[in-house]
Design an enzyme around this catalytic site. Structure first.
Site, PDB file in Angstrom:
ATOM      1  N   ASP A 268       0.822  -1.195   0.000  1.00  0.00           N
ATOM      2  CA  ASP A 268       0.000   0.000   0.000  1.00  0.00           C
ATOM      3  C   ASP A 268       0.865   1.259   0.000  1.00  0.00           C
ATOM      4  O   ASP A 268       1.658   1.476   0.927  1.00  0.00           O
ATOM      5  CB  ASP A 268      -0.888  -0.036   1.246  1.00  0.00           C
ATOM      6  CG  ASP A 268      -1.902   1.085   1.260  1.00  0.00           C
ATOM      7  OD1 ASP A 268      -2.537   1.295   0.210  1.00  0.00           O
ATOM      8  OD2 ASP A 268      -2.037   1.747   2.290  1.00  0.00           O
TER       9      ASP A 268
ATOM     10  N   THR B 229      -3.097   5.609  -4.011  1.00  0.00           N
ATOM     11  CA  THR B 229      -1.992   6.351  -3.412  1.00  0.00           C
ATOM     12  C   THR B 229      -0.685   6.131  -4.165  1.00  0.00           C
ATOM     13  O   THR B 229       0.114   7.049  -4.312  1.00  0.00           O
ATOM     14  CB  THR B 229      -1.808   6.000  -1.921  1.00  0.00           C
ATOM     15  OG1 THR B 229      -1.579   4.599  -1.783  1.00  0.00           O
ATOM     16  CG2 THR B 229      -3.034   6.382  -1.124  1.00  0.00           C
ATOM     17  N   THR B 230      -0.481   4.916  -4.673  1.00  0.00           N
ATOM     18  CA  THR B 230       0.736   4.662  -5.447  1.00  0.00           C
ATOM     19  C   THR B 230       0.663   5.408  -6.772  1.00  0.00           C
ATOM     20  O   THR B 230       1.626   6.053  -7.200  1.00  0.00           O
ATOM     21  CB  THR B 230       0.914   3.151  -5.703  1.00  0.00           C
ATOM     22  OG1 THR B 230       0.671   2.447  -4.494  1.00  0.00           O
ATOM     23  CG2 THR B 230       2.303   2.842  -6.199  1.00  0.00           C
TER      24      THR B 230
ATOM     25  N   ASP C  14      -9.538  -0.134   1.690  1.00  0.00           N
ATOM     26  CA  ASP C  14      -9.524   0.485   0.359  1.00  0.00           C
ATOM     27  C   ASP C  14     -10.769   0.088  -0.430  1.00  0.00           C
ATOM     28  O   ASP C  14     -11.371   0.907  -1.121  1.00  0.00           O
ATOM     29  CB  ASP C  14      -8.291   0.037  -0.448  1.00  0.00           C
ATOM     30  CG  ASP C  14      -7.024   0.771  -0.026  1.00  0.00           C
ATOM     31  OD1 ASP C  14      -7.086   1.557   0.945  1.00  0.00           O
ATOM     32  OD2 ASP C  14      -5.969   0.543  -0.652  1.00  0.00           O
TER      33      ASP C  14
HETATM   34  P1  ADP Z   1      -2.738   2.342  -5.997  1.00  0.00           P
HETATM   35  O1  ADP Z   1      -2.055   2.561  -4.675  1.00  0.00           O
HETATM   36  O2  ADP Z   1      -2.485   3.467  -6.935  1.00  0.00           O
HETATM   37  O3  ADP Z   1      -4.165   1.990  -5.871  1.00  0.00           O
HETATM   38  P2  ADP Z   1      -2.345  -0.361  -6.822  1.00  0.00           P
HETATM   39  O4  ADP Z   1      -1.119  -1.168  -6.631  1.00  0.00           O
HETATM   40  O5  ADP Z   1      -3.550  -0.674  -6.006  1.00  0.00           O
HETATM   41  O6  ADP Z   1      -1.946   1.140  -6.627  1.00  0.00           O
HETATM   42  O7  ADP Z   1      -2.711  -0.435  -8.350  1.00  0.00           O
HETATM   43  C1  ADP Z   1      -3.868   0.171  -8.849  1.00  0.00           C
HETATM   44  C2  ADP Z   1      -3.947   0.024 -10.342  1.00  0.00           C
HETATM   45  O8  ADP Z   1      -3.922  -1.360 -10.710  1.00  0.00           O
HETATM   46  C3  ADP Z   1      -5.222   0.609 -10.907  1.00  0.00           C
HETATM   47  O9  ADP Z   1      -4.901   1.479 -11.951  1.00  0.00           O
HETATM   48  C4  ADP Z   1      -5.979  -0.612 -11.437  1.00  0.00           C
HETATM   49  O10 ADP Z   1      -6.753  -0.313 -12.582  1.00  0.00           O
HETATM   50  C5  ADP Z   1      -4.862  -1.558 -11.742  1.00  0.00           C
HETATM   51  N1  ADP Z   1      -5.290  -2.974 -11.769  1.00  0.00           N
HETATM   52  C6  ADP Z   1      -5.968  -3.656 -10.834  1.00  0.00           C
HETATM   53  N2  ADP Z   1      -6.194  -4.933 -11.241  1.00  0.00           N
HETATM   54  C7  ADP Z   1      -5.624  -5.066 -12.452  1.00  0.00           C
HETATM   55  C8  ADP Z   1      -5.484  -6.137 -13.412  1.00  0.00           C
HETATM   56  N3  ADP Z   1      -5.981  -7.359 -13.188  1.00  0.00           N
HETATM   57  N4  ADP Z   1      -4.805  -5.871 -14.529  1.00  0.00           N
HETATM   58  C9  ADP Z   1      -4.275  -4.671 -14.757  1.00  0.00           C
HETATM   59  N5  ADP Z   1      -4.360  -3.634 -13.916  1.00  0.00           N
HETATM   60  C10 ADP Z   1      -5.030  -3.817 -12.785  1.00  0.00           C
HETATM   61 MG    MG Z   2      -5.045   0.405  -4.932  1.00  0.00          MG
END
Ligand code: ADP
Ligand code: MG
Length: 522
Positions: A65, A98-99, A390
């Protein structure tokens, strides 16, 4: 430090002050900001890796996270700290992304550095970034999926936010379902109060044992073992005063000269304590929740009267219990009136390993729910708690704010393209900055590609081409990545998360770029 404008230097800063000015100031701030963003970049997306953070006491946090990583890193550099704030703003405004926001802010800083190096003035960078962000807002709005946000879609949004967070594929579906049911339960016409969905963690079982409780769960234990542990249709009183004799709190000595006097004093004390218990019993209270202490003897009287009592309950739990049952928080038990009492369908205490958990279900008033999250170890549980938190947030912002957009880098690519095509109408060097903003956005899908082991350049080219004719993202499933429709593959994010990432990243980057003088005073 002196100012040399006149013939005699004027000293305005102390000897210890350190000053960095102009490009040097920008370069060092930008480098610090970029370093922070780089630290979380590998955790982005479903194939993002986790980080293990160990603090000075040896306490370990394992997480994927963004905001948690940045907060745990204990960052001191002031410009780097602004990036931590990006993540914190993102977390408090929308609860996810957040990332994404931190990586975007880092990229905006990197591009700003190029621009400044090419003699683009900081104000042109600020202007161009702001213009690009506004185009981005519009593009996000246009990407919002049409149609009703039904439970299926909301489950998909919840599952997307939990992907790659240690929930496991099989579990994610079940957890997403619990999250959507939780939010639906507390939803009102006026929106959803985030505090009505509580998350309580309890170690000791597999995460599949996670359940939804229609009410409040607290880790407070009954004051005595001989109190009832399961009450139906319970009348609940909530107090915030001690049920102890006044003397025990003050440091008073009895000045007694005879056994009779001693007995009289003890009797007086005893009867004061009895009066407390009698007041509670006479008010018809089944369950007494106190934020403060309860004397052992009062507790014994209460147990005799069949009252289930809790003492020293956390303030937040006291407030939640009062809200859920409709009880008023009362200062003096002698004043308890019928109108102050709350009600619950069932109050019961359950044993979980070595701990007692208290369930207050079916409260008369607000419809608070608790996701009772289970996990086999404390580390697994903490990460699961963040993931579920989240998921609750994204479902609420999807419902209450502006809907949902395709994920997996699709939104970023489309927004970047829109910025590129509209940047042409921006005058002067700000146009260069707007173009640079679009390039910065590309870093998000590029990072997905990298974290999935795809060739990032090929992936971006293919992704752009695919979006010309349709809707495409970099879908990760299992080990593989492919270019496909995110909606069809159930990768969907709230529009508010994308909008807020554009906002918070732009704010931080432009604030850092504007600084040309760092004065550090010890
Ligand atoms: P953040 O802290 O920004 O939420 P995450 O590591 O949770 O970072 O990544 C979020 C991103 O991952 C979003 O842009 C979401 O659309 C993407 N995402 C989630 N599941 C998948 C998937 N199966 N394939 C590709 N992208 C995905
Ligand atoms: Mg996320």
């Amino acid at each position: 430090m002196s100012y040399q404008g006149t013939s005699n230097p004027i000293f305005i800063l102390g000897d210890d002050a350190q000053r960095t000015r102009g490009r040097d100031a920008q370069t060092s701030n930008i480098a610090a900001g970029k370093a922070v963003a780089e630290a979380v970049r590998t955790t982005l997306g479903p194939r993002g890796m986790d980080k293990m953070l160990v603090d000075s006491t040896g306490e370990v946090v394992i997480t994927n996270d963004g905001v948690t990583i940045l907060e745990e890193m204990d960052i001191e550099h002031p410009a780097a700290q602004m990036l931590v704030e990006v993540a914190q703003t993102q977390e408090s405004e929308v609860g996810d992304g957040t990332t994404t926001a931190s990586v975007l802010a880092g990229q905006l800083l990197a591009k700003a550095e190029d621009l400044l190096g090419r003699d683009v003035h900081p104000t042109a960078v600020v202007e161009g970034y702001a213009a690009a962000r506004d185009i981005g807002y519009e593009a996000v709005r246009d990407l919002v999926l049409e149609g009703e946000l039904d439970d299926d879609l909301l489950r998909t949004v919840a599952a997307t936010s939990m992907t790659g967070k240690g929930t496991g594929d099989v579990n994610a579906e079940a957890l997403a379902d619990l999250v959507v049911r939780a939010v639906r339960h507390v939803e009102t016409d006026a929106g959803t109060n985030r505090d009505d969905v509580r998350v309580h963690t309890q170690v000791g079982a597999a995460s599949s044992a996670t359940e939804l409780v229609e009410g409040i769960v607290t880790d407070t234990e009954p004051v005595r073992d001989d109190m009832p542990r399961d009450l139906a249709d319970a009348t609940v009183a909530v107090i915030d005063t001690k049920l102890e004799t006044r003397e025990t709190s003050a440091d008073v000595e009895y000045n007694v000269t005879s056994v009779d006097q001693l007995n009289a004093a003890l009797d007086a004390e005893e009867s004061e304590l009895r009066r407390y218990a009698a007041a509670v019993r006479d008010a018809g209270v089944d369950v007494l929740v106190s934020q403060k202490g309860i004397d052992d003897r009062v507790a014994a009287f209460l147990a005799d009267a069949g009252v289930l009592a809790f003492k020293s309950v956390k303030k937040s739990d006291v407030v939640a219990i009062a809200n859920a049952t409709g009880a008023a928080v009362v200062g003096d038990v002698a004043d308890i009136e019928a109108a102050d009492l709350g009600a619950a369908e069932r109050v019961h205490v359950e044993r979980f390993g070595d701990d007692d958990l208290t369930f207050i279900e079916g409260g008369a008033d607000a419809a608070a729910v608790t996701l009772l999250v289970r996990g086999s170890t404390a580390h697994v549980l903490s990460e699961l708690e963040r993931a579920i938190g989240d998921a609750v947030d994204v479902v609420i912002v999807a419902l209450d704010e502006e809907g949902v957009v395709p994920g997996a880098g699709c939104a970023e690519i489309v927004v970047a393209d829109r910025i590129r095509s509209e940047a042409a109408s921006i005058e002067g060097r700000a146009q260069l900055a707007a173009d640079a903003f679009a390039d910065a956005l590309d870093a998000l899908p590029r990072t997905f590609a990298e974290n999935t082991g795809m060739d990032p350049i090929d992936a971006l080219v293919d992704l752009r081409a695919a979006n010309e004719s349709g809707r495409a993202g970099l879908i990760t499933s299992g080990e593989r990545g492919e270019i496909a429709d995110p909606v069809a593959h159930g990768v969907i994010d709230p529009a508010a998360v994308k909008r807020e990432a554009l906002a918070s990243a732009t704010d931080a980057a432009t604030m850092i770029v504007r600084i040309d003088d760092i004065i550090a005073v010890e």
